[in-house]
Design a protein around this motif. Structure first.
Motif, PDB file in Angstrom:
ATOM      1  N   GLY A  30       6.434 -23.371   3.498  1.00 14.17           N
ATOM      2  CA  GLY A  30       8.358 -23.934   4.166  1.00 14.17           C
ATOM      3  C   GLY A  30       9.134 -23.083   4.070  1.00 14.17           C
ATOM      4  O   GLY A  30       8.990 -21.981   4.454  1.00 14.17           O
ATOM      5  N   GLY A  31      10.161 -23.198   3.643  1.00 12.43           N
ATOM      6  CA  GLY A  31      11.592 -22.052   4.215  1.00 12.43           C
ATOM      7  C   GLY A  31      13.335 -23.146   3.577  1.00 12.43           C
ATOM      8  O   GLY A  31      13.944 -24.263   3.452  1.00 12.43           O
ATOM      9  N   LYS A  32      14.060 -22.936   4.876  1.00 11.03           N
ATOM     10  CA  LYS A  32      15.333 -23.266   4.547  1.00 11.03           C
ATOM     11  C   LYS A  32      15.253 -24.110   5.678  1.00 11.03           C
ATOM     12  O   LYS A  32      14.840 -23.764   7.133  1.00 11.03           O
ATOM     13  N   ARG A  33      16.639 -24.943   5.821  1.00 11.21           N
ATOM     14  CA  ARG A  33      16.784 -26.168   6.817  1.00 11.21           C
ATOM     15  C   ARG A  33      17.781 -25.221   7.821  1.00 11.21           C
ATOM     16  O   ARG A  33      18.502 -24.609   7.794  1.00 11.21           O
ATOM     17  N   GLU A  34      17.682 -25.486   9.058  1.00 15.24           N
ATOM     18  CA  GLU A  34      18.484 -25.107  10.045  1.00 15.24           C
ATOM     19  C   GLU A  34      19.368 -26.008   9.819  1.00 15.24           C
ATOM     20  O   GLU A  34      19.589 -27.264   9.537  1.00 15.24           O
ATOM     21  N   PRO A  35      20.662 -25.765  10.479  1.00 15.86           N
ATOM     22  CA  PRO A  35      22.275 -26.320  10.364  1.00 15.86           C
ATOM     23  C   PRO A  35      21.514 -28.037  11.331  1.00 15.86           C
ATOM     24  O   PRO A  35      20.772 -28.255  11.890  1.00 15.86           O
ATOM     25  N   GLY A  36      22.376 -28.695  10.129  1.00 14.72           N
ATOM     26  CA  GLY A  36      21.855 -29.745  10.954  1.00 14.72           C
ATOM     27  C   GLY A  36      20.114 -30.959  10.891  1.00 14.72           C
ATOM     28  O   GLY A  36      19.998 -32.015  10.837  1.00 14.72           O
ATOM     29  N   GLU A  37      19.460 -30.227  10.187  1.00 13.58           N
ATOM     30  CA  GLU A  37      17.770 -30.251   9.593  1.00 13.58           C
ATOM     31  C   GLU A  37      17.574 -31.443   8.684  1.00 13.58           C
ATOM     32  O   GLU A  37      18.103 -30.953   7.844  1.00 13.58           O
ATOM     33  N   GLY A  38      17.365 -32.243   8.435  1.00 13.41           N
ATOM     34  CA  GLY A  38      16.880 -33.544   7.226  1.00 13.41           C
ATOM     35  C   GLY A  38      15.413 -32.458   6.692  1.00 13.41           C
ATOM     36  O   GLY A  38      14.799 -31.658   7.443  1.00 13.41           O
ATOM     37  N   ASP A  39      15.430 -32.853   5.549  1.00 17.26           N
ATOM     38  CA  ASP A  39      14.149 -32.611   5.170  1.00 17.26           C
ATOM     39  C   ASP A  39      12.739 -32.663   5.779  1.00 17.26           C
ATOM     40  O   ASP A  39      11.766 -31.846   6.558  1.00 17.26           O
ATOM     41  N   TRP A  40      12.558 -33.965   6.388  1.00 21.03           N
ATOM     42  CA  TRP A  40      11.546 -33.702   7.189  1.00 21.03           C
ATOM     43  C   TRP A  40      11.026 -33.093   8.630  1.00 21.03           C
ATOM     44  O   TRP A  40       9.834 -32.331   8.435  1.00 21.03           O
ATOM     45  N   THR A  41      11.938 -32.648   8.946  1.00 22.57           N
ATOM     46  CA  THR A  41      12.753 -31.916   9.779  1.00 22.57           C
ATOM     47  C   THR A  41      11.826 -30.103   9.526  1.00 22.57           C
ATOM     48  O   THR A  41      11.430 -29.479  10.755  1.00 22.57           O
ATOM     49  N   ALA A  42      12.887 -30.231   8.775  1.00 19.39           N
ATOM     50  CA  ALA A  42      13.163 -28.269   8.888  1.00 19.39           C
ATOM     51  C   ALA A  42      11.427 -28.151   8.211  1.00 19.39           C
ATOM     52  O   ALA A  42      11.180 -27.329   7.890  1.00 19.39           O
ATOM     53  N   LEU A  43      10.930 -28.938   7.390  1.00 18.56           N
ATOM     54  CA  LEU A  43       9.097 -28.718   6.209  1.00 18.56           C
ATOM     55  C   LEU A  43       8.332 -28.383   7.274  1.00 18.56           C
ATOM     56  O   LEU A  43       7.730 -27.675   7.429  1.00 18.56           O
ATOM     57  N   SER A  44       8.945 -29.704   8.438  1.00 18.86           N
ATOM     58  CA  SER A  44       7.691 -29.737   9.672  1.00 18.86           C
ATOM     59  C   SER A  44       7.421 -28.859  10.578  1.00 18.86           C
ATOM     60  O   SER A  44       6.495 -27.965  11.320  1.00 18.86           O
ATOM     61  N   ARG A  45       8.320 -28.212  10.639  1.00 18.02           N
ATOM     62  CA  ARG A  45       8.591 -27.540  11.803  1.00 18.02           C
ATOM     63  C   ARG A  45       8.506 -26.127  11.368  1.00 18.02           C
ATOM     64  O   ARG A  45       7.792 -24.950  11.443  1.00 18.02           O
ATOM     65  N   GLU A  46       8.748 -25.800   9.885  1.00 19.97           N
ATOM     66  CA  GLU A  46       8.551 -24.274   8.987  1.00 19.97           C
ATOM     67  C   GLU A  46       6.955 -24.632   9.195  1.00 19.97           C
ATOM     68  O   GLU A  46       6.320 -23.627   8.846  1.00 19.97           O
ATOM     69  N   VAL A  47       6.416 -25.892   8.469  1.00 16.64           N
ATOM     70  CA  VAL A  47       4.943 -25.419   8.608  1.00 16.64           C
ATOM     71  C   VAL A  47       3.501 -25.746   9.881  1.00 16.64           C
ATOM     72  O   VAL A  47       3.113 -24.679   9.970  1.00 16.64           O
ATOM     73  N   ARG A  48       4.540 -25.994  10.870  1.00 19.83           N
ATOM     74  CA  ARG A  48       3.794 -25.789  11.969  1.00 19.83           C
ATOM     75  C   ARG A  48       4.657 -24.341  12.347  1.00 19.83           C
ATOM     76  O   ARG A  48       2.563 -23.320  13.033  1.00 19.83           O
ATOM     77  N   GLU A  49       4.970 -23.868  12.340  1.00 18.29           N
ATOM     78  CA  GLU A  49       5.502 -22.258  12.664  1.00 18.29           C
ATOM     79  C   GLU A  49       5.108 -20.471  11.176  1.00 18.29           C
ATOM     80  O   GLU A  49       4.083 -20.176  11.680  1.00 18.29           O
TER      81      GLU A  49
END
Length: 134
Positions: A30-49
């Protein structure tokens, strides 16, 4: 205050944790949200990365919020970590900045950074992993 999101994934009463480059303790994916990201978008992006898998939107659920001192940060810095569970598609493996993926047992809880220890305890309270021995 660091405000982050984390994926709590368990298997066989153990919790998935990752070691990123240069870190001595294990963290949750996981990690920090990018500007404008909600929980789902941030977590799914971080886990994919970090793990090269895609989270399943339909099973995405909040497990709870933990607060702890931040590891490897200036003194008096704290973490607010919103923990989520979700199914996934793909095969978990280290990607990006992650060097290692491990499943941690209750007896290995001390290998986790403070916020990840708190998340382990949250997972134990929900019956997802075994409780640490006193």
């Amino acid at each position: 205050m660091l405000d982050v999101v984390a994926w709590v994934h368990t298997a066989d009463r153990r919790m998935l944790a990752v070691r990123t480059r240069g870190r001595d303790l294990l963290y949750l994916p996981g990690g920090k949200r990018e500007p404008g990201e909600g929980d789902w978008t941030a977590l799914s992006r971080e886990v994919r990365e970090e793990l090269a898998v895609d989270l399943d939107r339909g099973s995405f659920r909040e497990l709870g919020v933990v607060h702890a001192p931040a590891h490897d940060q200036p003194e008096h810095t704290h973490v607010r970590m919103v923990c989520f569970t979700a199914g996934f598609h793909g095969r978990i493996g280290p990607a990006g900045e992650v060097d290692e993926c491990v499943y941690v047992t209750a007896g290995e809880r001390d290998l986790l950074a403070p916020a990840s220890r708190a998340a382990f305890d949250l997972a134990a309270a929900h019956g997802l992993v075994d409780r640490p021995s006193p």
